[in-house]
Design an enzyme around this catalytic site. Structure first.
Site, short mmCIF file in Angstrom:
data_model
loop_
_atom_site.label_atom_id
_atom_site.label_comp_id
_atom_site.label_asym_id
_atom_site.label_seq_id
_atom_site.Cartn_x
_atom_site.Cartn_y
_atom_site.Cartn_z
N ASP A 25 0.85 -1.19 0.00
CA ASP A 25 0.00 0.00 0.00
C ASP A 25 0.89 1.24 0.00
O ASP A 25 1.69 1.43 0.91
CB ASP A 25 -0.90 0.00 1.24
CG ASP A 25 -1.81 1.23 1.27
OD1 ASP A 25 -2.96 1.11 0.82
OD2 ASP A 25 -1.36 2.29 1.75
N TYR A 30 3.26 9.71 -0.51
CA TYR A 30 4.33 9.12 0.30
C TYR A 30 5.71 9.26 -0.36
O TYR A 30 6.73 9.09 0.32
CB TYR A 30 4.08 7.62 0.55
CG TYR A 30 2.75 7.29 1.20
CD1 TYR A 30 1.99 8.26 1.85
CD2 TYR A 30 2.26 5.99 1.16
CE1 TYR A 30 0.78 7.95 2.43
CE2 TYR A 30 1.04 5.67 1.74
CZ TYR A 30 0.30 6.65 2.37
OH TYR A 30 -0.89 6.33 2.94
N LYS A 55 -2.55 5.76 -4.40
CA LYS A 55 -3.63 6.72 -4.17
C LYS A 55 -3.42 8.01 -4.94
O LYS A 55 -2.28 8.45 -5.14
CB LYS A 55 -3.74 7.03 -2.66
CG LYS A 55 -3.83 5.79 -1.79
CD LYS A 55 -3.89 6.12 -0.31
CE LYS A 55 -3.69 4.88 0.54
NZ LYS A 55 -2.28 4.48 0.65
N HIS A 88 -7.53 9.69 -2.36
CA HIS A 88 -6.87 9.72 -1.06
C HIS A 88 -7.70 10.40 0.04
O HIS A 88 -7.70 9.95 1.19
CB HIS A 88 -5.51 10.42 -1.19
CG HIS A 88 -4.51 10.00 -0.17
ND1 HIS A 88 -3.16 9.87 -0.45
CD2 HIS A 88 -4.64 9.67 1.13
CE1 HIS A 88 -2.52 9.48 0.64
NE2 HIS A 88 -3.40 9.36 1.62
#
Length: 258
Positions: A25, A30, A55, A88
């Site tokens: 994930d 990120y 996402k 997201h």
């Protein structure tokens, strides 16, 4: 994986090679998609054996930009398709447009990405019931997944039940409440009772509540520990005790956007 130090190349390779983990994930936010491409390659695990989730960040919401962002994520990850692509956050903050309008426009692009096979499944993250109800009115495909914060202090059962009634898979992140659950006296007491770690108690509890549970760690020994939750069962009365710890606190997100 996550931002703020939530990525370790060695940990990902270890998880894939030694622990049998197959679900990764990540998110554009990120900053680890390109790093994951190398980790997956180094692990030797075949693409078709992996489930890769990423996402869409709010800065890319909108019809054209959603499609472009998906292709860019695929390129960074080194894959030809995504197993799951998530919106997201429910909040968009686009000038002169309501969040609902932007979500609907974005979701139409997600539906097309799904129909084209670029995304094997599509979903949302951090959506409340009101957001899901609006999306159902505005669009065609019901989200396949809703990924939401879920731990003993944040157990949104009404939202879980709603998702189940709509055949939306409820996926829970932050199962350890960013470490806050590991020092709670009740959880420590149950860990001693079952001869397990507090983390294993939290993860097992989440699984027994029927939640797809995604713990995160950058340490090999923790990843191994988090995996060892399928050889014991928490008694029903102890699940009830853990359920009663819900106090509404969140460690990750603000549900305020409408």
């Amino acid at each position: 994986t996550s931002h703020h130090g939530g990525y370790s190349h060695d940990a990902v390779v270890y998880a894939l090679q030694k622990c049998g983990i197959r679900h990764i994930d990540t998110a554009k936010r990120y900053g680890s998609e390109s790093l994951l491409q190398k980790a997956i390659r180094d692990s030797g695990v075949r693409r078709e054996d992996l489930w890769i989730t990423t996402k869409l960040w709010p800065g890319d919401y909108g019809y054209e930009s959603t499609k472009r962002a998906c292709l860019e994520s695929c390129k960074r990850l080194g894959v030809e398709y995504l197993d799951l692509y998530l919106i997201h956050w429910p909040g968009a903050h686009v000038p002169d447009k309501s969040n609902r309008e932007v979500r609907a426009e974005t979701w139409r692009a997600m539906e097309e990405l799904y129909e084209e096979g670029l995304c094997r499944s599509i979903g949302v993250s951090n959506f409340l019931m009101s957001h899901l109800e609006q999306l159902e009115e505005d669009c065609v495909i019901i989200p396949h997944v809703n990924q939401v914060e879920y731990h003993p202090f944040q157990r949104p059962q009404e939202l879980v039940d709603y998702c189940r009634n709509k055949n939306i898979v409820f996926e829970g992140y932050c199962p350890l409440a960013k470490g806050e659950a590991l020092t709670h006296p009740t959880i420590i007491q149950l860990a001693k009772k079952y001869g397990r770690s507090p983390a294993q108690i939290c993860i097992r509890w989440s699984i027994q509540n029927g939640i797809v549970t995604i713990p995160k760690s950058t340490r090999a020994e923790r990843i191994q520990e988090n995996c060892k939750v399928f050889d014991f069962t928490i008694a029903e009365e102890d699940v009830g005790i853990l359920n009663s710890l819900h106090d509404g606190r969140r460690v990750s997100w603000d549900p305020s956007p409408v």
